[in-house]
Design an enzyme around this catalytic site. Structure first.
Site, PDB file in Angstrom:
ATOM      1  N   HIS A  57     -12.846  38.530  -7.725  1.00  0.00           N
ATOM      2  CA  HIS A  57     -12.699  37.778  -6.352  1.00  0.00           C
ATOM      3  C   HIS A  57     -12.382  36.521  -6.862  1.00  0.00           C
ATOM      4  O   HIS A  57     -13.146  35.574  -7.466  1.00  0.00           O
ATOM      5  CB  HIS A  57     -14.232  37.913  -5.872  1.00  0.00           C
ATOM      6  CG  HIS A  57     -14.359  37.176  -4.517  1.00  0.00           C
ATOM      7  ND1 HIS A  57     -15.486  36.695  -4.185  1.00  0.00           N
ATOM      8  CD2 HIS A  57     -13.393  37.107  -3.475  1.00  0.00           C
ATOM      9  CE1 HIS A  57     -15.525  36.087  -2.923  1.00  0.00           C
ATOM     10  NE2 HIS A  57     -14.175  36.236  -2.423  1.00  0.00           N
ATOM     11  N   SER A  99     -14.212  39.800  -0.389  1.00  0.00           N
ATOM     12  CA  SER A  99     -15.268  38.763  -0.411  1.00  0.00           C
ATOM     13  C   SER A  99     -16.542  39.251  -0.247  1.00  0.00           C
ATOM     14  O   SER A  99     -17.661  38.642  -0.526  1.00  0.00           O
ATOM     15  CB  SER A  99     -15.124  37.832   0.794  1.00  0.00           C
ATOM     16  OG  SER A  99     -13.808  37.176   0.965  1.00  0.00           O
ATOM     17  N   GLU A 103     -15.198  35.699  -9.657  1.00  0.00           N
ATOM     18  CA  GLU A 103     -16.346  36.548  -9.618  1.00  0.00           C
ATOM     19  C   GLU A 103     -15.738  37.839 -10.238  1.00  0.00           C
ATOM     20  O   GLU A 103     -14.959  38.544  -9.440  1.00  0.00           O
ATOM     21  CB  GLU A 103     -17.010  36.487  -8.252  1.00  0.00           C
ATOM     22  CG  GLU A 103     -18.024  35.539  -7.701  1.00  0.00           C
ATOM     23  CD  GLU A 103     -18.752  35.884  -6.515  1.00  0.00           C
ATOM     24  OE1 GLU A 103     -19.604  35.404  -6.347  1.00  0.00           O
ATOM     25  OE2 GLU A 103     -17.911  36.133  -5.377  1.00  0.00           O
ATOM     26  N   ASN A 113     -21.004  34.104  -2.041  1.00  0.00           N
ATOM     27  CA  ASN A 113     -20.803  34.279  -0.544  1.00  0.00           C
ATOM     28  C   ASN A 113     -22.179  34.464   0.162  1.00  0.00           C
ATOM     29  O   ASN A 113     -22.706  34.235   1.120  1.00  0.00           O
ATOM     30  CB  ASN A 113     -19.787  35.112   0.220  1.00  0.00           C
ATOM     31  CG  ASN A 113     -18.345  34.621  -0.014  1.00  0.00           C
ATOM     32  OD1 ASN A 113     -18.205  33.541   0.370  1.00  0.00           O
ATOM     33  ND2 ASN A 113     -17.341  35.462  -0.329  1.00  0.00           N
TER      34      ASN A 113
HETATM   35  N1  CAA Z   1      -2.315  25.636  -3.466  1.00  0.00           N
HETATM   36  C1  CAA Z   1      -1.938  24.655  -4.383  1.00  0.00           C
HETATM   37  N2  CAA Z   1      -2.460  23.384  -4.567  1.00  0.00           N
HETATM   38  C2  CAA Z   1      -3.255  22.941  -3.486  1.00  0.00           C
HETATM   39  C3  CAA Z   1      -3.369  23.562  -2.666  1.00  0.00           C
HETATM   40  C4  CAA Z   1      -2.998  24.903  -2.291  1.00  0.00           C
HETATM   41  N3  CAA Z   1      -3.038  25.730  -1.231  1.00  0.00           N
HETATM   42  N4  CAA Z   1      -4.287  22.990  -1.486  1.00  0.00           N
HETATM   43  C5  CAA Z   1      -4.294  21.710  -2.384  1.00  0.00           C
HETATM   44  N5  CAA Z   1      -3.695  21.847  -3.573  1.00  0.00           N
HETATM   45  C6  CAA Z   1      -3.862  20.794  -4.568  1.00  0.00           C
HETATM   46  C7  CAA Z   1      -2.932  19.562  -4.444  1.00  0.00           C
HETATM   47  O1  CAA Z   1      -1.805  19.597  -4.775  1.00  0.00           O
HETATM   48  C8  CAA Z   1      -3.801  18.515  -5.054  1.00  0.00           C
HETATM   49  O2  CAA Z   1      -3.408  18.439  -6.344  1.00  0.00           O
HETATM   50  P1  CAA Z   1      -3.184  17.166  -7.350  1.00  0.00           P
HETATM   51  O3  CAA Z   1      -4.472  16.397  -7.070  1.00  0.00           O
HETATM   52  O4  CAA Z   1      -2.997  17.553  -8.602  1.00  0.00           O
HETATM   53  O5  CAA Z   1      -2.247  16.332  -6.734  1.00  0.00           O
HETATM   54  C9  CAA Z   1      -5.291  19.025  -5.268  1.00  0.00           C
HETATM   55  O6  CAA Z   1      -5.188  20.475  -4.808  1.00  0.00           O
HETATM   56  C10 CAA Z   1      -5.993  18.247  -4.035  1.00  0.00           C
HETATM   57  O7  CAA Z   1      -5.552  18.545  -2.884  1.00  0.00           O
HETATM   58  P2  CAA Z   1      -5.481  17.521  -1.493  1.00  0.00           P
HETATM   59  O8  CAA Z   1      -5.357  16.087  -2.319  1.00  0.00           O
HETATM   60  O9  CAA Z   1      -4.282  17.871  -0.793  1.00  0.00           O
HETATM   61  O10 CAA Z   1      -6.475  17.681  -0.668  1.00  0.00           O
HETATM   62  P3  CAA Z   1      -8.194  17.426  -1.424  1.00  0.00           P
HETATM   63  O11 CAA Z   1      -8.292  16.648  -2.424  1.00  0.00           O
HETATM   64  O12 CAA Z   1      -8.717  17.378   0.070  1.00  0.00           O
HETATM   65  O13 CAA Z   1      -8.579  18.982  -1.825  1.00  0.00           O
HETATM   66  C11 CAA Z   1      -9.146  21.240  -1.580  1.00  0.00           C
HETATM   67  C12 CAA Z   1      -8.283  20.236  -0.956  1.00  0.00           C
HETATM   68  C13 CAA Z   1      -8.701  21.711  -2.883  1.00  0.00           C
HETATM   69  C14 CAA Z   1      -8.828  22.411  -0.445  1.00  0.00           C
HETATM   70  C15 CAA Z   1     -10.708  20.609  -1.528  1.00  0.00           C
HETATM   71  O14 CAA Z   1     -10.917  20.008  -0.145  1.00  0.00           O
HETATM   72  C16 CAA Z   1     -11.662  21.777  -1.658  1.00  0.00           C
HETATM   73  O15 CAA Z   1     -11.778  22.154  -2.821  1.00  0.00           O
HETATM   74  N6  CAA Z   1     -12.271  22.214  -0.851  1.00  0.00           N
HETATM   75  C17 CAA Z   1     -13.326  23.457  -0.952  1.00  0.00           C
HETATM   76  C18 CAA Z   1     -12.760  24.909  -0.969  1.00  0.00           C
HETATM   77  C19 CAA Z   1     -13.702  25.696  -1.030  1.00  0.00           C
HETATM   78  O16 CAA Z   1     -14.994  25.489  -1.070  1.00  0.00           O
HETATM   79  N7  CAA Z   1     -13.081  26.949  -1.358  1.00  0.00           N
HETATM   80  C20 CAA Z   1     -13.977  28.282  -1.562  1.00  0.00           C
HETATM   81  C21 CAA Z   1     -13.906  28.950  -0.161  1.00  0.00           C
HETATM   82  S1  CAA Z   1     -14.838  30.247  -0.306  1.00  0.00           S
HETATM   83  C22 CAA Z   1     -13.748  31.456  -0.719  1.00  0.00           C
HETATM   84  O17 CAA Z   1     -12.528  31.303  -0.941  1.00  0.00           O
HETATM   85  C23 CAA Z   1     -14.250  32.795  -1.060  1.00  0.00           C
HETATM   86  C24 CAA Z   1     -14.401  33.802   0.025  1.00  0.00           C
HETATM   87  O18 CAA Z   1     -14.691  34.834  -0.450  1.00  0.00           O
HETATM   88  C25 CAA Z   1     -14.497  33.544   1.493  1.00  0.00           C
END
Ligand code: CAA
Length: 274
Positions: free
Chosen positions: A128, A107, A140, A179
């Site tokens: 990434h 990250s 990325e 990040n």
């Molecule tokens: N694996 C597979 N599919 C998943 C999943 C997982 N772990 N989590 C959620 N999903 C899928 C669900 O099955 C659902 O699919 P459908 O719409 O087709 O049914 C869809 O994603 C939406 O999920 P939910 O309805 O359960 O929940 P939600 O609408 O609240 O979405 C979320 C959950 C996808 C996590 C959403 O809240 C989101 O995008 N949050 C932001 C995440 C983010 O910013 N991530 C970046 C973090 S930074 C990083 O990762 C990099 C780093 O270096 C730190």
């Protein structure tokens, strides 16, 4: 994130070998990936046949030496520079193909630090992913000063053509693009809460309802993992020495206490056992 990366690789049709630290971790990884397949089948996004075929493409090991025949290895160990350097140094010795790519899902750690741990820094690149990997499209692509054009082209094609991801290219600075923007935002939210200015719920509701973010900054920190959030902040701070990257004491204390967010069951919020 390793489980998510393995899942998308297997679903893209690739023969995928997962290396975990011990048998227990390998079993937990397998359960996580197969649990995700079950959900996909239940939601009619995958047929039973596809599940069996995808599962057959996945295998697990605890021996890094088993990576010998791989053409692309994606390292996703915790954000610990000496540990990652050690993994790259070992991979360099065991991976046999002359043109194999050694990639990192780091990250924040500059790719050069991993490249110079090998005899083939021109074949070391950052790929990434973002959490949850099966859902978020972004990758990325991070190139060090030593990464060759062939490696960049192959990594780009892997991410877009094979995995159907969207690529942005970043230079090799701690935190890369996303990040470097995301972590100061999360740290500001933690400082806001730590100072007693607002509750975690109000901070998160503010960003969800006021800015249409899918989740607020403290929920997001819990999803990323507070240990990872802290490690990325420390990498950024070490690189730039800017106060906005300095981790707030509350984040350090929570990590010391083992409150790591979703994966430990408690962070800024409590989570049901999984
Ligand atoms: N694996 C597979 N599919 C998943 C999943 C997982 N772990 N989590 C959620 N999903 C899928 C669900 O099955 C659902 O699919 P459908 O719409 O087709 O049914 C869809 O994603 C939406 O999920 P939910 O309805 O359960 O929940 P939600 O609408 O609240 O979405 C979320 C959950 C996808 C996590 C959403 O809240 C989101 O995008 N949050 C932001 C995440 C983010 O910013 N991530 C970046 C973090 S930074 C990083 O990762 C990099 C780093 O270096 C730190």
């Amino acid at each position: 994130m390793g489980a998510g990366i393995a899942e998308v690789c297997a679903r893209a049709g690739l023969d995928t070998l997962v290396r975990e630290i011990d048998a227990g971790a390998a079993e937990r990884g397998r359960e996580r990936i197969f649990g995700s397949f079950d959900k996909a089948v239940a939601r009619n996004k995958m047929t039973e046949d596809e599940r069996s075929e995808t599962a057959a493409r996945l295998s697990f090991t605890t021996d890094l030496g088993d990576m010998a025949d791989r053409h692309l290895v994606i390292e996703a160990v915790i954000e610990d520079e000496p540990m990652k350097v050690d993994v790259f140094s070992t991979l360099d010795k065991v991976v046999e193909a002359d043109d194999a790519i050694l990639a990192s899902n780091t990250s924040s750690i500059p790719i050069m630090k991993l490249g110079i741990a090998t005899q083939r820094p021109e074949q070391v690149v950052g790929i990434h992913f973002f959490n949850p990997v099966p859902v978020l499209k972004l990758v990325e692509l991070v190139t060090s000063l030593m990464t060759s054009e062939e490696t960049v082209a192959a990594a780009h094609s892997f991410a877009t053509d094979t995995l159907d991801k969207i690529v942005i290219k970043s230079q090799d600075r701690a935190g890369f693009i996303v990040n470097a923007l995301l972590i100061p935002y999360i740290l500001s939210a933690i400082r806001m809460m730590e100072s007693g200015f607002a509750t975690a719920e109000d901070i998160d509701h503010g960003m969800v309802e006021g800015c249409n973010h899918p989740m607020g900054p403290l929920s997001l920190a819990d999803l990323i993992g507070l240990d990872t959030t802290l490690a990325v902040a420390l990498s950024l701070y070490e690189e730039f020495k800017e106060p906005l990257y300095a981790p707030p004491p509350m984040l350090s204390r929570m990590v010391e206490a083992g409150l790591l967010g979703r994966k430990s069951g408690r962070g800024f919020y409590d989570y049901a056992p999984h």
